[in-house]
Design a protein around this motif. Structure first.
Motif, PDB file in Angstrom:
ATOM      1  N   ILE A   1      51.825 -40.251  42.171  1.00 50.82           N
ATOM      2  CA  ILE A   1      53.224 -39.924  41.888  1.00 50.82           C
ATOM      3  C   ILE A   1      54.138 -40.992  42.469  1.00 50.82           C
ATOM      4  O   ILE A   1      54.966 -41.584  41.781  1.00 50.82           O
ATOM      5  N   ALA A   2      53.998 -41.239  43.753  1.00 46.31           N
ATOM      6  CA  ALA A   2      54.896 -42.141  44.482  1.00 46.31           C
ATOM      7  C   ALA A   2      54.286 -42.380  45.855  1.00 46.31           C
ATOM      8  O   ALA A   2      53.139 -42.009  46.119  1.00 46.31           O
ATOM      9  N   SER A   3      55.060 -42.999  46.736  1.00 46.14           N
ATOM     10  CA  SER A   3      54.651 -43.224  48.118  1.00 46.14           C
ATOM     11  C   SER A   3      55.587 -42.481  49.052  1.00 46.14           C
ATOM     12  O   SER A   3      56.733 -42.182  48.700  1.00 46.14           O
ATOM     13  N   LEU A   4      55.101 -42.194  50.245  1.00 45.08           N
ATOM     14  CA  LEU A   4      55.993 -41.648  51.270  1.00 45.08           C
ATOM     15  C   LEU A   4      57.151 -42.602  51.547  1.00 45.08           C
ATOM     16  O   LEU A   4      58.205 -42.183  52.027  1.00 45.08           O
ATOM     17  N   ARG A   5      56.965 -43.868  51.213  1.00 44.73           N
ATOM     18  CA  ARG A   5      58.040 -44.853  51.326  1.00 44.73           C
ATOM     19  C   ARG A   5      59.243 -44.467  50.447  1.00 44.73           C
ATOM     20  O   ARG A   5      60.395 -44.811  50.756  1.00 44.73           O
ATOM     21  N   ASP A   6      58.967 -43.744  49.357  1.00 46.72           N
ATOM     22  CA  ASP A   6      60.013 -43.368  48.400  1.00 46.72           C
ATOM     23  C   ASP A   6      60.668 -42.034  48.746  1.00 46.72           C
ATOM     24  O   ASP A   6      61.530 -41.553  48.002  1.00 46.72           O
ATOM     25  N   VAL A   7      60.250 -41.440  49.851  1.00 42.70           N
ATOM     26  CA  VAL A   7      60.684 -40.093  50.228  1.00 42.70           C
ATOM     27  C   VAL A   7      61.626 -40.185  51.426  1.00 42.70           C
ATOM     28  O   VAL A   7      61.370 -40.934  52.372  1.00 42.70           O
ATOM     29  N   GLY A   8      62.708 -39.410  51.388  1.00 45.95           N
ATOM     30  CA  GLY A   8      63.636 -39.411  52.509  1.00 45.95           C
ATOM     31  C   GLY A   8      63.102 -38.691  53.721  1.00 45.95           C
ATOM     32  O   GLY A   8      63.354 -39.085  54.863  1.00 45.95           O
ATOM     33  N   ALA A   9      62.352 -37.623  53.485  1.00 48.15           N
ATOM     34  CA  ALA A   9      61.790 -36.847  54.593  1.00 48.15           C
ATOM     35  C   ALA A   9      60.574 -36.085  54.103  1.00 48.15           C
ATOM     36  O   ALA A   9      60.503 -35.671  52.944  1.00 48.15           O
ATOM     37  N   VAL A  10      59.614 -35.902  55.015  1.00 45.73           N
ATOM     38  CA  VAL A  10      58.457 -35.069  54.733  1.00 45.73           C
ATOM     39  C   VAL A  10      58.460 -33.900  55.709  1.00 45.73           C
ATOM     40  O   VAL A  10      58.723 -34.078  56.909  1.00 45.73           O
TER      41      VAL A  10
ATOM     42  N   ARG B   1      66.698 -25.454  55.737  1.00 46.70           N
ATOM     43  CA  ARG B   1      67.770 -25.706  56.700  1.00 46.70           C
ATOM     44  C   ARG B   1      68.371 -27.100  56.523  1.00 46.70           C
ATOM     45  O   ARG B   1      69.510 -27.341  56.947  1.00 46.70           O
ATOM     46  N   ALA B   2      67.632 -28.005  55.912  1.00 47.62           N
ATOM     47  CA  ALA B   2      68.131 -29.362  55.677  1.00 47.62           C
ATOM     48  C   ALA B   2      68.926 -29.468  54.375  1.00 47.62           C
ATOM     49  O   ALA B   2      69.497 -30.524  54.089  1.00 47.62           O
ATOM     50  N   ILE B   3      68.970 -28.384  53.607  1.00 48.58           N
ATOM     51  CA  ILE B   3      69.719 -28.363  52.347  1.00 48.58           C
ATOM     52  C   ILE B   3      71.071 -27.697  52.586  1.00 48.58           C
ATOM     53  O   ILE B   3      71.122 -26.510  52.932  1.00 48.58           O
ATOM     54  N   PRO B   4      72.150 -28.421  52.418  1.00 47.40           N
ATOM     55  CA  PRO B   4      73.468 -27.806  52.625  1.00 47.40           C
ATOM     56  C   PRO B   4      73.841 -26.892  51.452  1.00 47.40           C
ATOM     57  O   PRO B   4      73.235 -26.953  50.374  1.00 47.40           O
ATOM     58  N   GLU B   5      74.817 -26.059  51.676  1.00 44.49           N
ATOM     59  CA  GLU B   5      75.384 -25.304  50.558  1.00 44.49           C
ATOM     60  C   GLU B   5      76.201 -26.270  49.690  1.00 44.49           C
ATOM     61  O   GLU B   5      76.455 -27.414  50.070  1.00 44.49           O
ATOM     62  N   ASP B   6      76.559 -25.810  48.498  1.00 41.89           N
ATOM     63  CA  ASP B   6      77.309 -26.650  47.553  1.00 41.89           C
ATOM     64  C   ASP B   6      76.511 -27.894  47.162  1.00 41.89           C
ATOM     65  O   ASP B   6      77.065 -28.997  47.051  1.00 41.89           O
ATOM     66  N   ALA B   7      75.198 -27.720  46.955  1.00 38.53           N
ATOM     67  CA  ALA B   7      74.333 -28.858  46.632  1.00 38.53           C
ATOM     68  C   ALA B   7      73.653 -28.638  45.283  1.00 38.53           C
ATOM     69  O   ALA B   7      73.484 -27.512  44.811  1.00 38.53           O
ATOM     70  N   SER B   8      73.250 -29.759  44.676  1.00 37.75           N
ATOM     71  CA  SER B   8      72.434 -29.710  43.459  1.00 37.75           C
ATOM     72  C   SER B   8      71.047 -30.238  43.804  1.00 37.75           C
ATOM     73  O   SER B   8      70.907 -31.152  44.612  1.00 37.75           O
TER      74      SER B   8
ATOM     75  N   PHE C   1      69.399 -33.562  45.885  1.00 30.63           N
ATOM     76  CA  PHE C   1      68.086 -33.492  46.533  1.00 30.63           C
ATOM     77  C   PHE C   1      67.000 -33.140  45.518  1.00 30.63           C
ATOM     78  O   PHE C   1      67.214 -32.287  44.652  1.00 30.63           O
ATOM     79  N   ALA C   2      65.854 -33.786  45.642  1.00 27.82           N
ATOM     80  CA  ALA C   2      64.634 -33.343  44.969  1.00 27.82           C
ATOM     81  C   ALA C   2      63.704 -32.798  46.035  1.00 27.82           C
ATOM     82  O   ALA C   2      63.462 -33.460  47.047  1.00 27.82           O
TER      83      ALA C   2
ATOM     84  N   THR D   1      56.969 -25.394  46.746  1.00 22.43           N
ATOM     85  CA  THR D   1      58.362 -25.370  46.297  1.00 22.43           C
ATOM     86  C   THR D   1      58.825 -23.949  45.998  1.00 22.43           C
ATOM     87  O   THR D   1      60.000 -23.631  46.181  1.00 22.43           O
ATOM     88  N   GLU D   2      57.900 -23.099  45.591  1.00 21.05           N
ATOM     89  CA  GLU D   2      58.258 -21.690  45.416  1.00 21.05           C
ATOM     90  C   GLU D   2      58.645 -21.068  46.762  1.00 21.05           C
ATOM     91  O   GLU D   2      59.584 -20.265  46.836  1.00 21.05           O
ATOM     92  N   ALA D   3      57.943 -21.450  47.814  1.00 23.84           N
ATOM     93  CA  ALA D   3      58.289 -20.957  49.156  1.00 23.84           C
ATOM     94  C   ALA D   3      59.683 -21.429  49.554  1.00 23.84           C
ATOM     95  O   ALA D   3      60.466 -20.678  50.153  1.00 23.84           O
ATOM     96  N   VAL D   4      60.027 -22.676  49.211  1.00 26.63           N
ATOM     97  CA  VAL D   4      61.372 -23.181  49.500  1.00 26.63           C
ATOM     98  C   VAL D   4      62.412 -22.378  48.726  1.00 26.63           C
ATOM     99  O   VAL D   4      63.472 -22.027  49.263  1.00 26.63           O
ATOM    100  N   ALA D   5      62.123 -22.078  47.465  1.00 29.10           N
ATOM    101  CA  ALA D   5      63.065 -21.290  46.657  1.00 29.10           C
ATOM    102  C   ALA D   5      63.385 -19.960  47.329  1.00 29.10           C
ATOM    103  O   ALA D   5      64.546 -19.519  47.362  1.00 29.10           O
ATOM    104  N   ARG D   6      62.379 -19.312  47.906  1.00 23.89           N
ATOM    105  CA  ARG D   6      62.622 -18.035  48.597  1.00 23.89           C
ATOM    106  C   ARG D   6      63.538 -18.214  49.800  1.00 23.89           C
ATOM    107  O   ARG D   6      64.323 -17.317  50.127  1.00 23.89           O
ATOM    108  N   GLU D   7      63.442 -19.369  50.444  1.00 23.06           N
ATOM    109  CA  GLU D   7      64.291 -19.626  51.609  1.00 23.06           C
ATOM    110  C   GLU D   7      65.714 -20.033  51.221  1.00 23.06           C
ATOM    111  O   GLU D   7      66.581 -20.141  52.089  1.00 23.06           O
ATOM    112  N   LEU D   8      65.951 -20.262  49.934  1.00 18.79           N
ATOM    113  CA  LEU D   8      67.288 -20.647  49.463  1.00 18.79           C
ATOM    114  C   LEU D   8      68.070 -19.472  48.883  1.00 18.79           C
ATOM    115  O   LEU D   8      69.161 -19.660  48.348  1.00 18.79           O
ATOM    116  N   LEU D   9      67.533 -18.277  49.020  1.00 19.47           N
ATOM    117  CA  LEU D   9      68.158 -17.118  48.382  1.00 19.47           C
ATOM    118  C   LEU D   9      69.530 -16.790  48.960  1.00 19.47           C
ATOM    119  O   LEU D   9      70.335 -16.113  48.306  1.00 19.47           O
ATOM    120  N   HIS D  10      69.822 -17.247  50.170  1.00 19.44           N
ATOM    121  CA  HIS D  10      71.123 -16.954  50.779  1.00 19.44           C
ATOM    122  C   HIS D  10      72.040 -18.169  50.821  1.00 19.44           C
ATOM    123  O   HIS D  10      73.135 -18.097  51.382  1.00 19.44           O
TER     124      HIS D  10
END
Length: 252
Positions: free
Chosen positions: A219-228, A87-94, A167-168, A103-112
């Motif tokens: 990998i990184a820190s939560l400091r480097d992440v926009g949202a969890v 829901r936080a990913i807009p359409e027309d996005a890369s 978005f990553a 991330t596979e679960a997220v992919a299923r939620e992006l099918l529409h």
């Protein structure tokens, strides 16, 4: 260890939920908490569980849980997290999607979603998103890890470096008390670092079991992440640290 009838069932619950609690198990099996503590101690001594305050978790160590076990681990929680993240990913996005069952679960939620471009080093993500005709898929090259469909190595990293996306969306194997994102495979960590560098905003999807595990590579820190995005409040003072770092926290 002489195994009693409860122990296989306790392991099944731990694999499904990521953690077991002494009091919950005592009620479930109608035995005393002392009996459950003995069961958990025996399982921990056999290396099958790791004791934590109030219960036990799957062992961490230096190798990950098998892919099929991870796929079934906290599946309902992952689905809720994925819906919230999508829901936080807009359409027309890369976007980038890395290796992992979350991330596979997220992919299923992006099918529409419409008019997406997804760059991924996860063959399973690509196969899921094939069902969305409005999604352009770029599959990063690299060495195929047959166990989970992941692509890693220098070729994967070089492919990712050719893109700059909006978005990553990343997963990880563990998040420690300092907010460091951790994983087991050093080559996979290198790819995830490149993904974060090449994204304008990074989202972490991590169910609560990731906050009770450990892994050796950072990998990184939560400091480097926009949202969890998670399914429970962050433990300890991580929520406060995220507020100080400007990292949003979303609970499904």
């Amino acid at each position: 260890m002489v195994q009693n009838f409860r122990e296989p069932q306790i392991l099944e619950i731990a694999r499904a939920e990521g953690k077991v609690k002494v009091e919950d198990l005592a009620r479930r099996f109608d035995v005393t908490v002392q009996t459950i503590r003995r069961d958990l101690t025996e399982l921990a001594e056999a290396g099958k569980l790791e004791r934590v305050h109030g219960g036990a978790v799957l062992p961490s160590g230096v190798s990950n849980i098998g892919y099929e076990d991870r796929r079934g681990l906290n599946s309902d929680a992952k689905s809720g997290i994925a819906r919230l993240c999508a829901r936080a990913i807009p359409e027309d996005a890369s976007l980038f999607l890395n290796i992992g069952t979350s991330t596979e679960a997220v992919a299923r939620e992006l099918l529409h979603h419409r008019n997406l471009m997804v760059v991924t080093n996860n063959i399973n993500v690509a196969n899921i998103l094939v069902a969305n005709p409005d999604c352009q898929i770029v599959l990063a090259g690299g060495i195929l890890r047959r166990s989970d469909g992941g692509l890693t190595g220098d070729l994967t990293t070089r492919t990712i470096e050719q893109f700059k996306v909006d978005f990553a969306i990343i997963g990880c194997s563990a998040v420690d008390e300092d907010g460091d994102l951790l994983d087991f495979d050093v080559q996979e960590v290198g790819v995830s670092k490149a993904i974060i560098r090449q994204a304008r905003t990074t989202f972490l999807v991590a169910d609560q079991s990731k906050f009770t595990r450990s892994a050796p590579a950072r990998i990184a820190s939560l400091r480097d992440v926009g949202a969890v995005f998670s399914d429970a409040p962050l433990p300890g003072d991580l929520a406060q640290k995220c507020a100080e770092w400007g990292t949003e926290v979303h609970i499904s």
